[in-house]
Design a protein around this motif. Sequence first.
Motif, PDB file in Angstrom:
ATOM      1  N   ASN A   1     133.107   6.964   6.393  1.00 20.23           N
ATOM      2  CA  ASN A   1     132.304   7.568   5.321  1.00 20.23           C
ATOM      3  C   ASN A   1     130.829   7.196   5.435  1.00 20.23           C
ATOM      4  O   ASN A   1     130.054   7.388   4.492  1.00 20.23           O
ATOM      5  N   ALA A   2     130.436   6.668   6.604  1.00 21.78           N
ATOM      6  CA  ALA A   2     129.043   6.291   6.875  1.00 21.78           C
ATOM      7  C   ALA A   2     128.563   5.160   5.967  1.00 21.78           C
ATOM      8  O   ALA A   2     127.381   5.070   5.647  1.00 21.78           O
ATOM      9  N   LYS A   3     129.477   4.290   5.543  1.00 21.37           N
ATOM     10  CA  LYS A   3     129.137   3.092   4.785  1.00 21.37           C
ATOM     11  C   LYS A   3     129.468   1.868   5.635  1.00 21.37           C
ATOM     12  O   LYS A   3     130.408   1.890   6.444  1.00 21.37           O
ATOM     13  N   TRP A   4     128.697   0.804   5.438  1.00 15.09           N
ATOM     14  CA  TRP A   4     128.981  -0.433   6.167  1.00 15.09           C
ATOM     15  C   TRP A   4     130.169  -1.146   5.532  1.00 15.09           C
ATOM     16  O   TRP A   4     130.395  -1.055   4.324  1.00 15.09           O
ATOM     17  N   SER A   5     130.889  -1.875   6.370  1.00 17.23           N
ATOM     18  CA  SER A   5     132.120  -2.534   5.915  1.00 17.23           C
ATOM     19  C   SER A   5     131.847  -3.750   5.040  1.00 17.23           C
ATOM     20  O   SER A   5     132.728  -4.176   4.287  1.00 17.23           O
ATOM     21  N   ARG A   6     130.664  -4.337   5.133  1.00 16.29           N
ATOM     22  CA  ARG A   6     130.341  -5.509   4.317  1.00 16.29           C
ATOM     23  C   ARG A   6     128.836  -5.607   4.132  1.00 16.29           C
ATOM     24  O   ARG A   6     128.063  -4.872   4.757  1.00 16.29           O
ATOM     25  N   ASN A   7     128.445  -6.519   3.242  1.00 12.22           N
ATOM     26  CA  ASN A   7     127.026  -6.742   2.996  1.00 12.22           C
ATOM     27  C   ASN A   7     126.355  -7.327   4.232  1.00 12.22           C
ATOM     28  O   ASN A   7     126.991  -7.985   5.055  1.00 12.22           O
ATOM     29  N   LYS A   8     125.056  -7.097   4.343  1.00  9.88           N
ATOM     30  CA  LYS A   8     124.282  -7.616   5.467  1.00  9.88           C
ATOM     31  C   LYS A   8     123.817  -9.039   5.141  1.00  9.88           C
ATOM     32  O   LYS A   8     123.050  -9.270   4.213  1.00  9.88           O
ATOM     33  N   MET A   9     124.326 -10.014   5.920  1.00 13.30           N
ATOM     34  CA  MET A   9     123.993 -11.419   5.695  1.00 13.30           C
ATOM     35  C   MET A   9     122.645 -11.768   6.322  1.00 13.30           C
ATOM     36  O   MET A   9     122.276 -11.238   7.370  1.00 13.30           O
ATOM     37  N   ASN A  10     121.924 -12.672   5.660  1.00  9.81           N
ATOM     38  CA  ASN A  10     120.648 -13.165   6.176  1.00  9.81           C
ATOM     39  C   ASN A  10     120.766 -14.638   6.538  1.00  9.81           C
ATOM     40  O   ASN A  10     121.627 -15.357   6.035  1.00  9.81           O
TER      41      ASN A  10
ATOM     42  N   LYS B   1     113.534 -10.445   8.635  1.00  8.93           N
ATOM     43  CA  LYS B   1     113.038 -11.030   9.886  1.00  8.93           C
ATOM     44  C   LYS B   1     113.926 -12.177  10.346  1.00  8.93           C
ATOM     45  O   LYS B   1     113.720 -12.736  11.414  1.00  8.93           O
ATOM     46  N   SER B   2     114.931 -12.517   9.525  1.00  6.79           N
ATOM     47  CA  SER B   2     115.749 -13.691   9.832  1.00  6.79           C
ATOM     48  C   SER B   2     116.883 -13.383  10.805  1.00  6.79           C
ATOM     49  O   SER B   2     117.540 -14.306  11.280  1.00  6.79           O
ATOM     50  N   THR B   3     117.127 -12.102  11.089  1.00  4.38           N
ATOM     51  CA  THR B   3     118.240 -11.741  11.964  1.00  4.38           C
ATOM     52  C   THR B   3     117.804 -10.698  12.975  1.00  4.38           C
ATOM     53  O   THR B   3     116.828  -9.978  12.792  1.00  4.38           O
ATOM     54  N   THR B   4     118.572 -10.640  14.053  1.00  4.35           N
ATOM     55  CA  THR B   4     118.487  -9.541  15.014  1.00  4.35           C
ATOM     56  C   THR B   4     119.879  -8.944  15.132  1.00  4.35           C
ATOM     57  O   THR B   4     120.871  -9.571  14.727  1.00  4.35           O
ATOM     58  N   ALA B   5     119.982  -7.750  15.655  1.00  4.34           N
ATOM     59  CA  ALA B   5     121.281  -7.085  15.720  1.00  4.34           C
ATOM     60  C   ALA B   5     121.489  -6.431  17.071  1.00  4.34           C
ATOM     61  O   ALA B   5     120.543  -5.915  17.689  1.00  4.34           O
ATOM     62  N   THR B   6     122.742  -6.456  17.544  1.00  3.22           N
ATOM     63  CA  THR B   6     123.171  -5.692  18.713  1.00  3.22           C
ATOM     64  C   THR B   6     124.345  -4.825  18.292  1.00  3.22           C
ATOM     65  O   THR B   6     125.149  -5.228  17.444  1.00  3.22           O
ATOM     66  N   CYS B   7     124.447  -3.634  18.842  1.00  4.06           N
ATOM     67  CA  CYS B   7     125.472  -2.680  18.428  1.00  4.06           C
ATOM     68  C   CYS B   7     126.333  -2.252  19.609  1.00  4.06           C
ATOM     69  O   CYS B   7     125.849  -2.141  20.742  1.00  4.06           O
ATOM     70  N   THR B   8     127.605  -2.008  19.320  1.00  7.62           N
ATOM     71  CA  THR B   8     128.541  -1.496  20.329  1.00  7.62           C
ATOM     72  C   THR B   8     129.351  -0.372  19.706  1.00  7.62           C
ATOM     73  O   THR B   8     129.665  -0.379  18.521  1.00  7.62           O
ATOM     74  N   LEU B   9     129.694   0.614  20.519  1.00  5.47           N
ATOM     75  CA  LEU B   9     130.552   1.720  20.124  1.00  5.47           C
ATOM     76  C   LEU B   9     131.585   1.920  21.219  1.00  5.47           C
ATOM     77  O   LEU B   9     131.225   2.127  22.379  1.00  5.47           O
TER      78      LEU B   9
ATOM     79  N   PHE C   1     128.894 -11.976   9.831  1.00  3.30           N
ATOM     80  CA  PHE C   1     127.732 -11.373  10.465  1.00  3.30           C
ATOM     81  C   PHE C   1     128.086 -10.104  11.240  1.00  3.30           C
ATOM     82  O   PHE C   1     127.221  -9.465  11.808  1.00  3.30           O
ATOM     83  N   SER C   2     129.370  -9.750  11.271  1.00  5.99           N
ATOM     84  CA  SER C   2     129.817  -8.541  11.963  1.00  5.99           C
ATOM     85  C   SER C   2     130.040  -7.436  10.946  1.00  5.99           C
ATOM     86  O   SER C   2     130.760  -7.613   9.964  1.00  5.99           O
ATOM     87  N   MET C   3     129.416  -6.262  11.165  1.00  7.08           N
ATOM     88  CA  MET C   3     129.507  -5.135  10.245  1.00  7.08           C
ATOM     89  C   MET C   3     130.008  -3.907  11.007  1.00  7.08           C
ATOM     90  O   MET C   3     129.589  -3.658  12.143  1.00  7.08           O
ATOM     91  N   ILE C   4     130.893  -3.141  10.384  1.00  9.50           N
ATOM     92  CA  ILE C   4     131.447  -1.947  11.002  1.00  9.50           C
ATOM     93  C   ILE C   4     130.975  -0.718  10.221  1.00  9.50           C
ATOM     94  O   ILE C   4     131.047  -0.691   8.986  1.00  9.50           O
TER      95      ILE C   4
ATOM     96  N   THR D   1     130.790   2.277  14.973  1.00 16.26           N
ATOM     97  CA  THR D   1     129.872   1.328  15.611  1.00 16.26           C
ATOM     98  C   THR D   1     129.994  -0.046  14.951  1.00 16.26           C
ATOM     99  O   THR D   1     130.111  -0.161  13.739  1.00 16.26           O
ATOM    100  N   ILE D   2     129.981  -1.086  15.775  1.00 16.75           N
ATOM    101  CA  ILE D   2     130.005  -2.467  15.286  1.00 16.75           C
ATOM    102  C   ILE D   2     128.614  -3.060  15.478  1.00 16.75           C
ATOM    103  O   ILE D   2     128.074  -3.063  16.582  1.00 16.75           O
ATOM    104  N   ALA D   3     128.017  -3.527  14.391  1.00 19.80           N
ATOM    105  CA  ALA D   3     126.716  -4.198  14.444  1.00 19.80           C
ATOM    106  C   ALA D   3     126.948  -5.696  14.324  1.00 19.80           C
ATOM    107  O   ALA D   3     127.503  -6.171  13.331  1.00 19.80           O
ATOM    108  N   GLN D   4     126.548  -6.434  15.340  1.00 20.49           N
ATOM    109  CA  GLN D   4     126.694  -7.887  15.344  1.00 20.49           C
ATOM    110  C   GLN D   4     125.327  -8.509  15.078  1.00 20.49           C
ATOM    111  O   GLN D   4     124.404  -8.367  15.878  1.00 20.49           O
ATOM    112  N   ASN D   5     125.185  -9.173  13.930  1.00 20.76           N
ATOM    113  CA  ASN D   5     123.915  -9.804  13.569  1.00 20.76           C
ATOM    114  C   ASN D   5     123.883 -11.239  14.079  1.00 20.76           C
ATOM    115  O   ASN D   5     124.899 -11.939  14.054  1.00 20.76           O
ATOM    116  N   GLN D   6     122.710 -11.655  14.553  1.00 23.35           N
ATOM    117  CA  GLN D   6     122.510 -13.041  14.983  1.00 23.35           C
ATOM    118  C   GLN D   6     121.259 -13.579  14.286  1.00 23.35           C
ATOM    119  O   GLN D   6     120.354 -12.822  13.934  1.00 23.35           O
ATOM    120  N   CYS D   7     121.226 -14.884  14.112  1.00 17.96           N
ATOM    121  CA  CYS D   7     120.038 -15.506  13.524  1.00 17.96           C
ATOM    122  C   CYS D   7     118.877 -15.417  14.512  1.00 17.96           C
ATOM    123  O   CYS D   7     119.037 -15.698  15.707  1.00 17.96           O
TER     124      CYS D   7
END
Length: 589
Positions: free
Chosen positions: A337-346, A287-295, A330-333, A309-315
């Motif tokens: 291989n359908a894996k995220w580029s990094r861990n999801k930060m909170n 619940k600590s973040t929201t996300a917007t996505c762009t392709l 906070f930016s994830m790609i 797709t790039i997922a941009q997380n915001q507090c």
Amino acid sequence: MLSKFLFVIIIYFVHCSYCIDVSDIFNCIEEDGFTCRGDSDEEFSCSYICNGYSDCKDGADEGMLSMNRNPCMDAPCTDSSFKCHYGACIPYDQKCDGEKNCADGSDEWSFYCNKKLSNPNRTACSSEDGSYKYILDNLFCNGKADCNDKSDESYDICRHWICDTEEKTRCAYGACIDRGKICDGKIDCIDASDEKSCTTKALPSPPHGCEIDWDPNYDIINENTNAYMTHGDRVLTNQRIIIKCANNFFFEDKADNKTVVCIRDNWDSPLPKCVKYCDEDILYFSKSTTATCTLNSSPVDCKNILPGTIAQNQCAYSYKRRESIRDESFSMICLPNAKWSRNKMNCEPVCGESQSSTNPNASQAPWHVGVKTYLNGTCGGTIISPKNVITALHCVVDENFIVLSEAQVFVIAGGEFKDGQTEIIQKNVSKIFAANDGVIDVAVLELSEPFILSINARPICLGRRSSRTKKNTAFLHGWPKNDDHTGDIFVRTQLKFERNNCQADRTKGELCVRTLNMNHTLCEGHSGSGVITNYGSKNYLTGIISKKPGRSNECTNQPIVAVGIDQITPWLEETISMSDEPPFYFVPA
């Protein structure tokens, strides 16, 4: 010799409950025994035939000299046995036990040991990294490599494969193909053995119908023939195929299946593509973040997330970025291989702030809550994290001072401001923790669901009190109870610390407080409320109202005792950490 065989037969029938008499299959006479070819001195009991172990050097007792149908296939097995691929019977518990107990090793084949639990007609290809791809059983040893590592066409498996009809013939390594595909000018065996030693090369016949393009994640059935289809198969004109995605792949619109029709040797529409999405749930766990996505630089919904797709997380509201985390984290790609580029930060909650000075609809003390029990008792409490509330232990015990069950306690708090009024929300309690096993009058209530932080619900700041009590003043909020009724008015009461003139009974580490204005009083509804001190722009929890006022109708302006935060800081931090959100959610590699 006869006595030797009689002894073996006795042992066989006493210990071999899984075996069946197969002597008739090899025309073996027990009195004479079974003689290995070329080993006139090697004789065995007929009971050794088709038992999973090659007693003859050439495997004749296990039918290994037959390239076509193995005679052991006619051996019936009991319900407590496993039938090796070539037909022998072994105890069922020896299947997939890490040791080869069948002469062909088939009891350890992935074909038998890596069945998909949700679909037994699918088997995993061999895998060194532990990630399995499942293919249909009828794709093994069919002349075409359906596994990336070609393990479905390996010699070890296919050399003992059984061709199910007389219309089939074998590739050199053992796979089964149609007889009509021998020397037809097209390679149908992966080793090309079907086109070797051909005296004349046949011209390939012109194709008819529609050919199925290869997608390893297709699951295709010919609706007209009810037959499974695979790469290179052709569908006749006016026949319809039903396509499903397998191996955790999906159609882009997440449809369950697609139907395509062959019309005049062409598909009525292109075969659909199976894709694998990145895990979208990880964006919403917190619940600590929201996300917007762009392709491709265009906004897209953060659902059915495609590679690229790039997922941009915001507090989220009332949360902030942790000091140890950089903005770019906070930016994830979504990778190919359908894996995220990094861990999801909170993010972490903003604490100890009230917006009441700038927003008249905001609570003066968004950290303060009510704690109610089935006994109709009402105490105060303080939000210390989105999922934890702290109060006095005596607020959640019965008349015999036994801690109540979680179902008998709930928390009342302010919610969103809508339609001109503040929503009142009720939170259930999942766990009750007593400080120092009940020695100290403090309890932490873990909620079943976390608070959604707002202008009326956010945590207080925690920390040691030593540097914040020098001003000698503090305050608390509550709905004080008087005349046996809980008040409807949310009241702020100013307090002062009595350091040298405390008349209340207290122990070391406890605080002594009283109302700053002698005309003001503390009542039962204040029990469990937080003693709050202001330090700069933040408000901190300094103590919890404990002894007196108790469960009586009397209020008081005399000194009362509060548990100091220093008494419970280590325990409190450990308790919160058990349900607190981690700094990030781990993304599997």
